[in-house]
Design an enzyme around this catalytic site. Structure first.
Site, mmCIF file in Angstrom:
data_model
loop_
_atom_site.group_PDB
_atom_site.id
_atom_site.type_symbol
_atom_site.label_atom_id
_atom_site.label_comp_id
_atom_site.label_asym_id
_atom_site.label_seq_id
_atom_site.Cartn_x
_atom_site.Cartn_y
_atom_site.Cartn_z
ATOM 1 C CB CYS A 13 -3.871 -3.099 3.547
ATOM 2 S SG CYS A 13 -4.212 -1.743 3.519
ATOM 3 C CB CYS A 18 -6.085 0.188 -1.771
ATOM 4 S SG CYS A 18 -5.640 1.546 -2.871
ATOM 5 N NE ARG A 19 -3.876 -4.368 -0.309
ATOM 6 C CZ ARG A 19 -2.634 -5.052 0.146
ATOM 7 N NH1 ARG A 19 -2.400 -6.098 -0.078
ATOM 8 N NH2 ARG A 19 -1.707 -4.332 0.419
ATOM 9 C CB SER A 20 -7.031 -2.143 5.744
ATOM 10 O OG SER A 20 -6.392 -0.969 5.476
ATOM 11 C CG ASP A 136 -1.005 -3.223 -3.280
ATOM 12 O OD1 ASP A 136 -1.847 -2.472 -3.555
ATOM 13 O OD2 ASP A 136 0.140 -2.764 -2.816
HETATM 14 P P1 4NP Z 1 -3.222 -0.464 0.459
HETATM 15 O O1 4NP Z 1 -2.601 -0.076 -1.086
HETATM 16 O O2 4NP Z 1 -1.875 -1.251 1.107
HETATM 17 O O3 4NP Z 1 -4.250 -1.778 0.015
HETATM 18 O O4 4NP Z 1 -3.778 0.751 0.956
HETATM 19 C C1 4NP Z 1 -1.598 0.494 -1.412
HETATM 20 C C2 4NP Z 1 -1.427 1.663 -1.136
HETATM 21 C C3 4NP Z 1 -0.476 2.822 -1.123
HETATM 22 C C4 4NP Z 1 1.066 2.201 -1.529
HETATM 23 C C5 4NP Z 1 0.827 0.637 -1.709
HETATM 24 C C6 4NP Z 1 -0.132 -0.104 -1.535
HETATM 25 N N1 4NP Z 1 2.081 2.836 -1.870
HETATM 26 O O5 4NP Z 1 3.162 2.415 -2.249
HETATM 27 O O6 4NP Z 1 1.718 4.127 -1.561
#
Ligand code: 4NP
Length: 170
Positions: A13, A18-20, A136
């Site tokens: 991700c 979060c997702r991965s 997200d």
């Molecule tokens: P992920 O979510 O891609 O599912 O880990 C996010 C985590 C952090 C951020 C964006 C999305 N960020 O902008 O810090």
């Protein structure tokens, strides 16, 4: 006959918090439950959160379904991942495009014949969320984290059924 060399899957991700990480643990759970010889890891296309544990909200929602994310630490994906992994799974379409850009660099650095990885969407074989992005959840509420878990469970099961069929014909 089960293969001796493990099949290697990398869930990707943006932030790898979060997702991965959720996808990694859920995917591993279903592979283990079906006795598949698969190694699962995760990474981010960004380097926003190096060595950070998964987001507290992701950990809490996952734990309510029995998935422990606490030992995971974020890392950015790297060119070597294209030599190491058989399958790289993008959570959304932006991740997919960014992974493709990394792959172009890996091809020019290592040569096409050395690239092992195929890129696909997490939802590729999922009848319930077919070809849909895993949204997200980072800037949203609790429902977003539940949605990530719902999709990871559904899409992981679909991949496990697909891989089981593939492994039994090889
Ligand atoms: P992920 O979510 O891609 O599912 O880990 C996010 C985590 C952090 C951020 C964006 C999305 N960020 O902008 O810090």
């Amino acid at each position: 006959m089960p293969s001796k060399t493990p099949y290697k899957v990398l869930c990707v991700c943006l932030g790898n918090i979060c997702r991965s990480p959720t996808a990694e643990v859920v995917f591993r759970h279903y592979c283990d439950a079906h006795g598949l010889n698969v190694i699962v890891d995760s990474a981010g296309t960004s380097n926003y959160h190096p060595n950070k544990a998964p987001d507290r909200r992701s950990q809490q929602h996952a734990m309510q379904r029995g998935y422990d994310l606490s030992a995971l630490r974020a890392r950015q994906m790297c060119l070597n991942d294209f030599l190491e992994f058989d399958l790289i799974l993008a959570m959304d379409y932006e991740n997919f495009e960014n992974i493709q850009s990394f792959m172009v660099k890996a091809v020019s650095q290592f040569g096409e014949h050395n690239i092992r990885a195929k890129i696909a969407l997490m939802s590729e074989h999922d009848p319930q969320y077919n070809q849909q992005a895993v949204p997200d959840p980072y800037y949203g509420g609790a429902d977003g984290f539940e949605r990530v878990l719902d999709q990871c469970e559904s899409s992981s099961q679909a991949w496990v059924h697909f891989l089981k069929e593939q492994m039994s014909v090889v």
